[in-house]
Design a protein around this motif. Structure first.
Motif, PDB file in Angstrom:
ATOM      1  N   ASP A 105       0.775  -1.194  -0.053  1.00 37.44           N
ATOM      2  CA  ASP A 105       0.014  -0.012   0.008  1.00 37.44           C
ATOM      3  C   ASP A 105       0.910   1.051   0.089  1.00 37.44           C
ATOM      4  N   GLY A 106       0.527   2.150  -0.981  1.00 33.90           N
ATOM      5  CA  GLY A 106       1.395   3.501  -0.990  1.00 33.90           C
ATOM      6  C   GLY A 106       2.623   3.471  -1.768  1.00 33.90           C
ATOM      7  N   ILE A 107       2.659   2.308  -2.452  1.00 34.74           N
ATOM      8  CA  ILE A 107       3.981   2.084  -3.376  1.00 34.74           C
ATOM      9  C   ILE A 107       3.850   3.039  -4.282  1.00 34.74           C
ATOM     10  N   GLY A 145       8.054  10.484 -17.865  1.00 35.73           N
ATOM     11  CA  GLY A 145       8.440   9.716 -16.647  1.00 35.73           C
ATOM     12  C   GLY A 145       7.263   8.882 -16.298  1.00 35.73           C
ATOM     13  N   HIS A 146       6.209   9.693 -16.334  1.00 35.71           N
ATOM     14  CA  HIS A 146       4.935   9.010 -15.341  1.00 35.71           C
ATOM     15  C   HIS A 146       4.179   8.099 -16.469  1.00 35.71           C
ATOM     16  N   ALA A 147       4.965   7.945 -17.914  1.00 35.29           N
ATOM     17  CA  ALA A 147       4.064   7.075 -18.420  1.00 35.29           C
ATOM     18  C   ALA A 147       4.853   5.701 -18.660  1.00 35.29           C
ATOM     19  N   ALA A 148       5.713   5.456 -17.649  1.00 36.42           N
ATOM     20  CA  ALA A 148       6.565   4.497 -17.627  1.00 36.42           C
ATOM     21  C   ALA A 148       5.745   2.971 -17.400  1.00 36.42           C
ATOM     22  N   PRO A 149       4.636   2.910 -16.795  1.00 33.84           N
ATOM     23  CA  PRO A 149       3.992   1.804 -16.821  1.00 33.84           C
ATOM     24  C   PRO A 149       3.277   1.324 -18.121  1.00 33.84           C
ATOM     25  N   GLY A 150       3.086   2.095 -19.072  1.00 33.10           N
ATOM     26  CA  GLY A 150       2.854   1.912 -20.253  1.00 33.10           C
ATOM     27  C   GLY A 150       4.001   1.186 -21.234  1.00 33.10           C
ATOM     28  N   VAL A 151       5.264   1.767 -20.943  1.00 33.50           N
ATOM     29  CA  VAL A 151       6.277   1.239 -21.311  1.00 33.50           C
ATOM     30  C   VAL A 151       6.601  -0.233 -21.106  1.00 33.50           C
ATOM     31  N   ASP A 167       5.295  -7.735 -11.620  1.00 32.40           N
ATOM     32  CA  ASP A 167       4.968  -7.746 -10.282  1.00 32.40           C
ATOM     33  C   ASP A 167       6.037  -7.147  -9.313  1.00 32.40           C
ATOM     34  N   HIS A 168       7.135  -6.852  -9.861  1.00 31.77           N
ATOM     35  CA  HIS A 168       8.045  -6.072  -8.972  1.00 31.77           C
ATOM     36  C   HIS A 168       8.511  -4.607  -9.528  1.00 31.77           C
ATOM     37  N   PHE A 169       7.195  -4.120 -10.199  1.00 30.27           N
ATOM     38  CA  PHE A 169       7.254  -2.653 -10.480  1.00 30.27           C
ATOM     39  C   PHE A 169       7.104  -2.073  -9.138  1.00 30.27           C
ATOM     40  N   ARG A 170       8.176  -1.067  -8.970  1.00 29.58           N
ATOM     41  CA  ARG A 170       8.433  -0.099  -7.798  1.00 29.58           C
ATOM     42  C   ARG A 170       8.967  -1.069  -6.615  1.00 29.58           C
ATOM     43  N   ARG A 171       9.262  -2.269  -6.748  1.00 29.88           N
ATOM     44  CA  ARG A 171      10.034  -3.049  -5.781  1.00 29.88           C
ATOM     45  C   ARG A 171      11.019  -3.671  -6.367  1.00 29.88           C
ATOM     46  N   ARG A 178      16.548  -6.368  -9.013  1.00 30.83           N
ATOM     47  CA  ARG A 178      16.154  -6.386 -10.482  1.00 30.83           C
ATOM     48  C   ARG A 178      14.634  -6.128 -10.569  1.00 30.83           C
ATOM     49  N   GLY A 179      14.061  -5.290  -9.779  1.00 32.46           N
ATOM     50  CA  GLY A 179      12.619  -5.019 -10.287  1.00 32.46           C
ATOM     51  C   GLY A 179      12.614  -3.810 -11.312  1.00 32.46           C
ATOM     52  N   LEU A 180      11.248  -3.329 -11.548  1.00 33.28           N
ATOM     53  CA  LEU A 180      11.095  -2.098 -12.388  1.00 33.28           C
ATOM     54  C   LEU A 180      11.129  -1.215 -11.751  1.00 33.28           C
ATOM     55  N   SER A 181      11.992  -0.129 -12.271  1.00 35.35           N
ATOM     56  CA  SER A 181      12.250   1.307 -11.600  1.00 35.35           C
ATOM     57  C   SER A 181      10.737   2.101 -11.860  1.00 35.35           C
ATOM     58  N   SER A 182      10.836   2.757 -10.851  1.00 37.34           N
ATOM     59  CA  SER A 182       9.503   3.620 -10.896  1.00 37.34           C
ATOM     60  C   SER A 182       9.359   4.326 -12.094  1.00 37.34           C
ATOM     61  N   TYR A 183      10.611   4.879 -12.677  1.00 42.14           N
ATOM     62  CA  TYR A 183      10.465   6.083 -13.785  1.00 42.14           C
ATOM     63  C   TYR A 183      11.796   5.591 -14.829  1.00 42.14           C
ATOM     64  N   PRO A 184      12.088   6.129 -15.672  1.00 39.49           N
ATOM     65  CA  PRO A 184      13.096   5.757 -16.633  1.00 39.49           C
ATOM     66  C   PRO A 184      14.224   6.068 -15.555  1.00 39.49           C
TER      67      PRO A 184
END
Ligand SMILES: Cc1ncc(C[n+]2csc(CCOP(=O)(O)OP(=O)(O)O)c2C)c(N)n1
Ligand SMILES: [Mg+2]
Length: 908
Positions: A105-107, A145-151, A167-171, A178-184
């Motif tokens: 929550d809050g990620i 930057g904030h469109a990263a989820p779409g990319v 499933d490791h977006f922002r984690r 090796r998760g996915l970074s919040s932004y580029p």
């Protein structure tokens, strides 16, 4: 509206009359020439204004699409399949963010930015963005930057990311980081992201300079960059940042038709409307057009074309022109009946125009930025624009949160919403026509499913075929070297090692000579990129103008006033120096382009950006952070350094803190050298480290080196084994204490120009106080601190393992007596090593305070870093250690005429 060819968008109610007017004009031009025609037009405009015939300014056109329907090109794709792919990506992007926020929550994460821009990206992915699979660098695409989820969602559909990745977006910290970074962030995902953009305004600025840098490489014949276009996706709110628009005139001046900005005009920013009371698209059009850009507005979707065609009286156009963005935003949130009443309703002719449409039809009259064909036409026009010499901006009107459903679309809070209820997800599913892909019972707000594509599905095949035709997936970061570079010939540094032979010179002059030698070096010469923001004369670098030339894409069209001088202002298409004019931000953007060229273009280049140290870290600190994110390599040279060495300039120029700010950037290697040979050793080691082919953790750093403008004799490099390494490690003994019987021992560490006071103090201490002080040169407290912290950490986490002793502790173990440290920077600079000297008396002197203008001598007295103060500090250390009485310190205070009750420089 008669400007820029827009008259064709309006109905001609009397073609014969129009013809007569046009014929008259032609006749005037033929008979009396253009001037007469211009005069008559001006008179007509004057009369029109007097008669209150309103007239838009020349920099803006009516609030309609720039490309009319009948000029739209044929759309080469399969619209149906592309719509499906887009829907899948929209769904997965939203599912990823929703899941992330359920799991933690809050990620955070953003739904609405990409939802508004999905079509803007997909048209690029399917038809325009070029990849690197053909061995070229392809296009350079700066994603919002904030469109990263779409990319990420597209990379998942392409099979480049797995479900576990999403499933490791922002984690990022699980799975070995090796998760996915919040932004580029290339620092965090070095194989994926190329350009960091999320600090608003920096993406557009650096994209613009990247386009310029590509031309620089091209004109200098170092790399063929003609196959690379730069695309920068920006938010409309982001355009309020001065960095976003501050350099756009450079793009037209430099004829950067390889550059395309796409502004996602969803009319909203984070808190609310961008221009509730105005029209952001019109405002941006005027700004860009005024700056000489090719502006393409994509305001309305295709269904509006029919309505515009019926607009004989111009009432619809008038309504479009006069409706403010705040109202347009409202229409996006209300049922169609609201627009029927409020947009079309007040005027009978307008109401009539939509009488055949249902409320839903009206609500679904889409904005241009969601209309695939309109976008294709705009992108095609932008790419066809190559050769015109004009950069292009596409202003696409969208709805923030589009297709996410009622709770999102156009809502002021939409930017921040990260969660969706089951009902909202179902609403979105239906809106995207994904009922066949996702069953109702699969949807829950905790674990919504991702849509996966089998490799046999037509959507997958279509998508991959398109990417293949465009040379592979985007984004993708590689460090494949296309044009290898050698290291400089060691002889290049020999002048630095030799010293100045008694001649009084500054480290700045020493560096300038080194820079010249590097540019003359057979092996790397052409790869050196000197960057200066209009300060070359201040730093004595004007000597390079003629020799290596100032880069000017147009060459030099005039004979400079100083043409007969040896150091004339010589501009050339092949010039090597990037003389940026007064823009530290622009110069820093050039540094980033050149410093990341090893990756973006596979062509390693070595930028040396020299600037007033005061206007570095504090002026463009965020760009420096961005450079670190982007793994830039190169040298930042902080000239006119020091709070007291640069005299006369005062509070706004005299820098005593850039080294403190530099200490906050992990990738920065910060140095404060005193002598030319130290500068040489740092540059030599830096080039080897960054360009010598090591592992990325080692190579992806850049250097900050202070340079002073005080002249003194430069000593030769001490002839001692390991001296080069010691300089780079940050501290080495520079001179033993003077010999003498019964001397009390002490240690003085100096950095940069403070060596003068330190060296004199040694003599004074020996002569008057029987103290033998040894001298150490502290070239990098940052390096010492970082090494020390790492040893400390090791010991903390390995209590029973072998204890590591911080390097600075080891080095100073043999240094005698109390330690006094002096530099022309704040006390917190030398203090960086204090924690590693337990039990030692340590007296750091520094230049804390805002500063003022005076002579060096007066300033050093004021900031208490002159010879007298160093002597007093050393004696006070001895007093503290019980080696001398207080009266000895008091004697020195008197001898050097120090007023112990003088005002503390910190509070001046
Ligand atoms: C320098 C900076 N300031 C503030 C922010 C915080 N911030 C993130 S997104 C945003 C609003 C963006 O609005 P806009 O540019 O219109 O993008 P949209 O999401 O509407 O496409 C803000 C203020 C930031 N990322 N960078
Ligand atoms: Mg916006």
């Amino acid at each position: 509206m008669i400007f820029d060819g827009h008259v064709h968008q309006l109905p001609d109610i009397d073609p014969v009359e129009t013809g007569e007017w046009l014929d008259s004009l032609d006749a005037v031009v033929d008979v009396h020439g253009k001037n007469r025609a211009r005069y008559l037009l001006s008179r007509l405009m004057e009369r029109a204004r007097a008669s209150q015939v309103s007239f838009p300014a020349t920099v803006s056109t009516p609030y309609v699409n720039t490309i009319p329907r009948d000029e739209e090109p044929w759309f080469p794709g399969d619209e149906h399949i592309e719509r499906r792919i887009r829907a899948f990506i929209r769904w997965n992007a939203a599912a990823m963010v929703v899941k992330a926020n359920k799991a933690a929550d809050g990620i955070g994460g953003h739904l609405s930015t990409f939802a508004s821009s999905a079509a803007l990206y997909e048209i690029g992915f399917n038809h325009f963005f070029r990849g690197k699979d053909d061995g070229t660098p392809g296009d350079h695409v700066y994603f919002q930057g904030h469109a990263a989820p779409g990319v990420y969602a597209r990379a998942f559909l392409e099979g480049r990311l797995t479900e576990d990745d999403l499933d490791h977006f922002r984690r990022e910290l699980g799975r070995g980081g090796r998760g996915l970074s919040s932004y580029p962030h290339p620092r965090l995902m070095p194989d994926f992201w190329e350009f960091p953009t999320v600090s608003m305004g920096l993406g557009s600025l650096t994209a613009l300079y990247q386009a310029r840098y590509n031309r620089y490489l091209q004109n200098r014949e170092i790399d063929d960059t003609s196959g690379s276009r730069v695309w920068a996706f920006l938010g409309d709110g982001e355009c309020d940042e001065p960095e976003t628009l501050g350099a756009i005139s450079l793009a037209s001046r430099e004829q950067l038709d390889n550059l395309v900005f796409v502004v996602n005009c969803n009319l909203q920013r984070l808190d609310g409307p961008v221009r509730g009371n105005g029209k952001v698209i019109q405002e941006l059009e005027a700004t860009f057009r005024g700056a000489g850009w090719n502006v393409i507005k994509v305001v309305w979707g295709s269904k509006w074309d029919d309505l515009l065609a019926q607009d004989k009286d111009g009432v619809l156009l008038n309504k479009m022109n006069t409706t403010v963005d705040g109202e347009f935003q409202r229409y996006a949130t209300e049922p169609g009946g609201y627009a029927r009443d409020h947009f079309f309703g007040p005027d009978d002719r307008l109401r009539q125009m939509v009488s055949h449409l249902t409320d839903d039809d009206i609500r679904n009259l889409p904005r241009g930025g969601h209309d695939y064909r309109k976008l294709y036409a705009a992108y095609k026009a932008a790419t066809d624009n190559l050769g015109s010499g004009r950069p292009t901006v596409i202003l696409a009107k969208t709805v923030k949160g589009w297709t996410l459903g009622e709770g999102f679309e156009g809502r002021n809070s939409t930017h921040q919403i990260k969660k969706m209820t089951k009902m909202q997800m179902l609403e979105m599913r239906d809106r995207l026509h994904l009922q066949d892909e996702i069953a109702e019972d699969e949807v829950d707000d905790k674990n919504p499913p991702y849509i996966k594509l089998g490799t046999n599905s037509i959507e997958y095949q279509y998508m991959m075929e398109r990417r293949k035709a465009l040379d592979g997936s985007v984004p993708q970061r590689t460090t494949h070297v296309r044009k290898p570079m050698s290291l400089p010939d060691p002889a290049t540094y020999s002048e630095m090692w030799a010293g100045s032979n008694g001649q009084e010179v500054s480290t700045t002059m020493g560096f300038t000579r080194l820079l010249r030698s590097l540019t003359r070096d057979e092996l790397v010469g052409e790869r050196i990129v000197p960057i200066i923001p209009d300060e070359a004369r201040t730093f004595g670098m004007d000597s390079l103008f003629r020799e290596i030339g100032i880069y000017a894409s147009q060459g030099q069209k005039y004979e400079p006033v100083d043409h007969d001088l040896l150091l004339s202002y010589a501009e050339s298409r092949k010039g090597q120096i990037l003389e940026e004019g007064i823009t530290e931000a622009g110069a820093m953007a050039s540094f980033i382009a050149a410093g990341t060229s090893y990756a973006t273009r596979g062509v390693p280049m070595i930028p040396f950006y020299t600037f007033y140290s005061m206007f570095g870290f504090q002026r463009v600190g965020d760009l420096i952070w961005q450079a670190a994110d982007m793994r830039a390599r190169g040298f930042l040279m902080g000239a006119t350094a020091g709070r007291t060495t640069l005299m006369g300039e005062g509070l706004q120029h005299q820098d005593g803190h850039s080294l403190v700010l530099a200490s906050t950037v992990p990738a920065v290697q910060a140095y404060d050298p005193a002598f030319a040979y130290e500068v040489g050793a740092i540059v030599d080691a830096g080039i080897k480290r960054m360009y010598g082919g090591g592992a990325p953790d080692e190579t992806d750093v850049f250097y900050y080196i202070t340079l002073y403008n005080e002249n003194y004799g430069m000593p030769a490099r001490p002839d001692r084994a390991g001296i080069a390494e010691a300089i780079v490690e940050g501290l080495y003994k520079w001179a033993d204490a003077p010999a003498g019987k019964g001397l009390k021992l002490a240690t003085i560490m100096f950095s940069g120009s403070a060596h003068g006071a330190a060296r004199e103090a040694v003599n004074e201490l020996a002569e008057h106080y029987g103290v033998g002080a040894e001298l150490w040169s502290a070239t990098s407290y940052k390096a010492l601190r970082e090494e020390g912290l790492s040893a400390e950490r090791h010991n903390r986490l390995h209590p029973s393992g072998e204890k590591r002793v911080p390097r600075v502790t080891q080095i100073l173990a043999d240094a005698q007596g109390p330690i006094t440290a002096v530099s022309d920077f704040m006390v917190s600079v030398p203090e960086q090593v204090l924690r590693f000297l337990p039990g030692r008396t340590f007296i750091p002197l520094g230049t804390d305070g805002m500063g003022c203008s005076d002579t060096r001598e007066a300033l050093r007295r004021h900031f208490e870093v002159d010879t007298g103060h160093v002597v007093v500090a050393v004696l006070s250390g001895l007093f503290r250690d019980g080696a001398v009485d207080a009266s000895v310190v008091e004697d020195a205070i008197r001898r050097y005429d120090i007023d112990p009750d003088a005002i503390d420089p910190f509070i001046v």
